[in-house]
Design a protein around this motif. Structure first.
Motif, short mmCIF file in Angstrom:
data_model
loop_
_atom_site.label_atom_id
_atom_site.label_comp_id
_atom_site.label_asym_id
_atom_site.label_seq_id
_atom_site.Cartn_x
_atom_site.Cartn_y
_atom_site.Cartn_z
N PHE A 541 44.69 36.73 42.38
CA PHE A 541 44.92 35.90 43.57
C PHE A 541 43.95 34.73 43.65
O PHE A 541 44.15 33.79 44.42
CB PHE A 541 44.81 36.76 44.84
CG PHE A 541 43.40 37.06 45.27
CD1 PHE A 541 42.73 36.21 46.15
CD2 PHE A 541 42.74 38.19 44.79
CE1 PHE A 541 41.43 36.48 46.54
CE2 PHE A 541 41.44 38.47 45.18
CZ PHE A 541 40.77 37.61 46.05
N LYS A 544 43.95 29.64 41.93
CA LYS A 544 44.50 28.71 42.91
C LYS A 544 45.39 27.64 42.28
O LYS A 544 46.17 26.99 42.98
CB LYS A 544 43.37 28.05 43.70
CG LYS A 544 42.49 29.04 44.47
CD LYS A 544 43.32 29.90 45.42
CE LYS A 544 42.43 30.84 46.23
NZ LYS A 544 43.21 31.76 47.10
N GLU A 563 47.79 40.76 47.11
CA GLU A 563 47.36 39.44 47.55
C GLU A 563 47.97 38.30 46.72
O GLU A 563 47.48 37.19 46.73
CB GLU A 563 45.83 39.36 47.51
CG GLU A 563 45.16 40.34 48.47
CD GLU A 563 43.65 40.36 48.30
OE1 GLU A 563 43.20 40.38 47.13
OE2 GLU A 563 42.94 40.32 49.31
N GLU A 566 48.46 34.65 47.92
CA GLU A 566 47.35 33.73 48.12
C GLU A 566 47.24 32.71 46.99
O GLU A 566 46.39 31.82 47.03
CB GLU A 566 46.04 34.50 48.29
CG GLU A 566 46.02 35.35 49.55
CD GLU A 566 44.64 35.96 49.81
OE1 GLU A 566 43.65 35.37 49.32
OE2 GLU A 566 44.57 37.00 50.47
N GLU A 568 48.31 29.80 46.07
CA GLU A 568 48.99 28.80 46.89
C GLU A 568 49.86 27.82 46.11
O GLU A 568 50.78 27.22 46.67
CB GLU A 568 47.97 28.03 47.72
CG GLU A 568 46.88 27.37 46.88
CD GLU A 568 45.70 26.90 47.71
OE1 GLU A 568 45.18 25.81 47.40
OE2 GLU A 568 45.32 27.62 48.65
N SER A 586 52.76 39.58 51.17
CA SER A 586 52.07 38.29 51.22
C SER A 586 52.84 37.17 50.54
O SER A 586 52.56 35.99 50.73
CB SER A 586 50.69 38.41 50.57
OG SER A 586 50.82 38.70 49.17
N LEU A 589 54.25 33.85 52.10
CA LEU A 589 53.44 32.66 52.36
C LEU A 589 53.78 31.51 51.43
O LEU A 589 53.41 30.37 51.69
CB LEU A 589 51.95 33.01 52.23
CG LEU A 589 51.41 34.11 53.16
CD1 LEU A 589 49.98 34.46 52.76
CD2 LEU A 589 51.48 33.65 54.61
#
Length: 612
Positions: A541, A544, A563, A566, A568, A586, A589
């Motif tokens: 996670f 990025k 996760e 996360e 993104e 999750s 998201l």
């Protein structure tokens, strides 16, 4: 919107009409490929400042009459509108003659109006693929500022005799036209840099004074199958004229698909010339060719001419020996010997102090490189692919201090890389395929500039060096089909610049390092058919910048980290043929995520996949 100056609505598939009265001060308008656009509403007195208009492929427009109101227009693109004729108002409507570029490509026009000569400021005229266009009017010769004229893929049979009056012309493209000859006046075009005659199958000869084109940099004569004279030879094209050497600025001579086997001696003075001689098929280049190209003077021990050649490409020529005199080409930078029958390279090749690239692809009979190949002090790239008989190459190569690219594929029985490979201090890319290596030398971790390490189908490779994390510049680590790899050293997590990790078909790989999340620059992680992978580290996670996670065929993998959502920037998740039965909550998201291979089983799972 009165202050709006730039408007780009290209590829607006549903746009049907546009009222430009709302944007009276536009300077640039791009409506390319608006297929359903029927009308533009232009109010009198507006758009006086418009200089750029792109209407290409807006083939539903009912009228173009509004164009005559754009008195400041400099660039007009109306390609692909299926026009059968050029409306007069496109040319006569510009009282100021401001037009600089006019694109009429992909239209059905049969002729260009005489009024084209009124566009005195025109710099570029593009008539590409106007497949019904047979000729140009003589008035085009009054375009004193024209630099580019593209008539490629038209059925033009002849050019105006006064074409030489286009004194600023730099590029003339006649690709696949029906021209039989070029007007003699073309030879006075002092600025002509590019003349493309590729596929002019009816072209029989070039003008006698072609040598007067003092600025000519590119002459493309590929597939001019009816060419008989350049300009003095007769019957069948077997040689180039001696006067060719007068083209002092010539940089590229492309004579693929012709019968040329000999080059004139006058060509020797042409600095920086590149000669392309591809696809000679079964033609044998005899001794006369080498005497001409590499004429050797035993008393002076030097080549007569060709000293300034930078590129030699003898790919697919049926030659068995490279002449010793090759070493005298002191300016040579690239040597291509692909698909030749050479068994060895002469020792004199090691004298080429400026050689940067060496291509030896499918040289099936090549047995060795010269012992002193390390003396090629400028060599930056070596490509050795499918040279199945070559042996003992690596120790010599490892002394090349400036080598940046090393590609070895199917080269004999390479069973190990020598420790000396660490001496290649400038190496940026190492590609090794179809080799029998079981391990890599620890010295490979000393390659501080290495950006790509690709080991493909090294089926016996069991592991990477423990200190692989010292490769501080590494951006790509690819081990596709390295079936015997069982684990990845934890030090790989130190590779801060790594963008792609490809472990495709590493059947026996059981896990990734726990700290894989430290690969802060990673954008792509490929674990296709890593059948023994049972889990993905939770630290993932932290990636990025990860955009693609490919887990296809990881049959024993049953869940994803909680996760995962996360990450993104994650754009693509591939989980075909895995054991994954549900997705982490999750993941909702990630609005732009595309998921491939997940079968919905519950309503809750469906809610997670909305908009994905």
């Amino acid at each position: 919107m009165k202050k709006l100056k730039f408007l780009n609505l290209s590829n607006s598939k549903e746009l049907r009409s546009l009222d430009l009265g709302l944007t009276p001060n536009l300077e640039r308008l791009n409506l390319e490929d608006c297929k359903k656009l029927v009308a533009l509403v232009v109010h009198g007195g507006c758009l006086k400042t418009l200089v750029y208009l792109n209407l290409s492929y807006c083939d539903s427009l009912k009228s173009l009459s509004f164009i005559e109101q754009f008195e400041s227009l400099e660039v007009l693109d109306i390609g692909g509108l299926n026009l059968k004729e050029i409306p007069d108002y496109i040319i006569t409507g510009h009282s100021r003659n401001t037009l600089l570029e006019l694109n009429l490509s992909w239209n059905m026009i049969e002729e260009v109006p005489l009024s084209i000569g009124n566009l005195h400021k025109l710099v570029s005229l593009n008539l590409y693929n106007c497949s019904n266009l047979k000729s140009l009017p003589g008035s085009i010769c009054s375009l004193q500022h024209l630099r580019t004229l593209n008539l490629s893929y038209t059925v033009t049979k002849e050019l105006p005799e006064d074409l030489g009056q286009l004194e600023c012309l730099e590029e003339l493209d006649l690709t696949c036209t029906n021209v039989k000859h070029l007007p003699g006046s073309i030879c006075i075009l002092k600025h002509l840099n590019t003349l493309i005659l590729w596929g002019c199958k009816y072209l029989e000869k070039l003008p006698e004074d072609v040598g007067q084109l003092e600025s000519l940099g590119i002459l493309d004569l590929r597939s001019c199958s009816n060419l008989r004279e350049i300009p003095n030879s007769i019957c069948k094209l077997e040689k180039l004229p001696e006067e060719l050497g007068n083209l002092k600025c010539l940089q590229l001579l492309d004579v693929r698909d012709t019968g040329i086997t000999h080059l004139p001696q006058s060509i020797c003075s042409m600095k920086g010339l590149t000669i392309q001689r591809f696809e000679l098929k079964d033609q044998v280049l005899d001794d006369d060719f080498f005497q001409l190209c590499f004429k050797y003077d035993s008393e002076k021990c030097r080549i007569q001419g060709f000293q300034h050649l930078r590129t030699i490409d003898l790919g697919r020529c049926v030659i068995e020996e490279v002449p010793e005199a090759l070493g005298q080409l002191e300016c040579l930078e690239e040597l291509h010997l692909n698909c030749t029958n050479v068994k060895h390279l002469p020792d004199t090749i090691c004298m080429l102090k400026h050689l940067k690239k060496l291509f030896l692809i499918s040289c099936l009979y090549l047995e060795k490189l010269p012992d002193d190949v390390g003396q090629l002090e400028s060599l930056e790239e070596i490509y050795l692919l499918r040279c199945y008989n070559i042996r003992d190459i690596l120790n010599n190569i490892c002394t090349l201090k400036h080598l940046k690219m090393l590609v070895l594929e199917g080269c004999g029985s390479i069973e190990e890389l020598p420790e000396a490979v660490g001496q290649l201090e400038c190496l940026e890319e190492l590609h090794l395929s179809y080799a029998d290596v079981k391990h890599l030398p620890g010295s490979i971790c000393m390659l501080k500039h290495l950006k790509k390490l690709v080991l493909r189908l090294c089926v016996l490779l069991e592991k990477l060096p423990d200190d692989v994390g010292q490769l501080e510049s590494l951006e790509v680590l690819a081990l596709p089909r390295c079936y015997s790899i069982r684990d990845i050293p934890s030090s790989v997590c130190k590779l801060k610049k790594l963008k792609m990790l490809n472990l495709y078909h590493c059947f026996f790989l059981e896990k990734l390092p726990e700290d894989v999340g430290q690969l802060e620059s990673l954008e792509g992680l490929y674990l296709l058919r890593c059948y023994n992978i049972t889990e993905i580290p939770n630290s993932i996670f932290m990636l990025k910048h990860l955009k693609r996670l490919d887990l296809e065929g990881c049959r024993r993998l049953e869940k994803l980290p909680d996760e995962l959502g996360e990450i993104e920037n994650l754009q693509m998740l591939v989980i075909w043929n895995t054991g994954i039965s549900h997705l982490p909550r999750s993941i909702s998201l990630l609005n732009g995520l595309k998921i491939y291979g997940f079968t919905l089983h519950t309503n809750s799972a469906a809610s997670l996949l909305v908009n994905h």
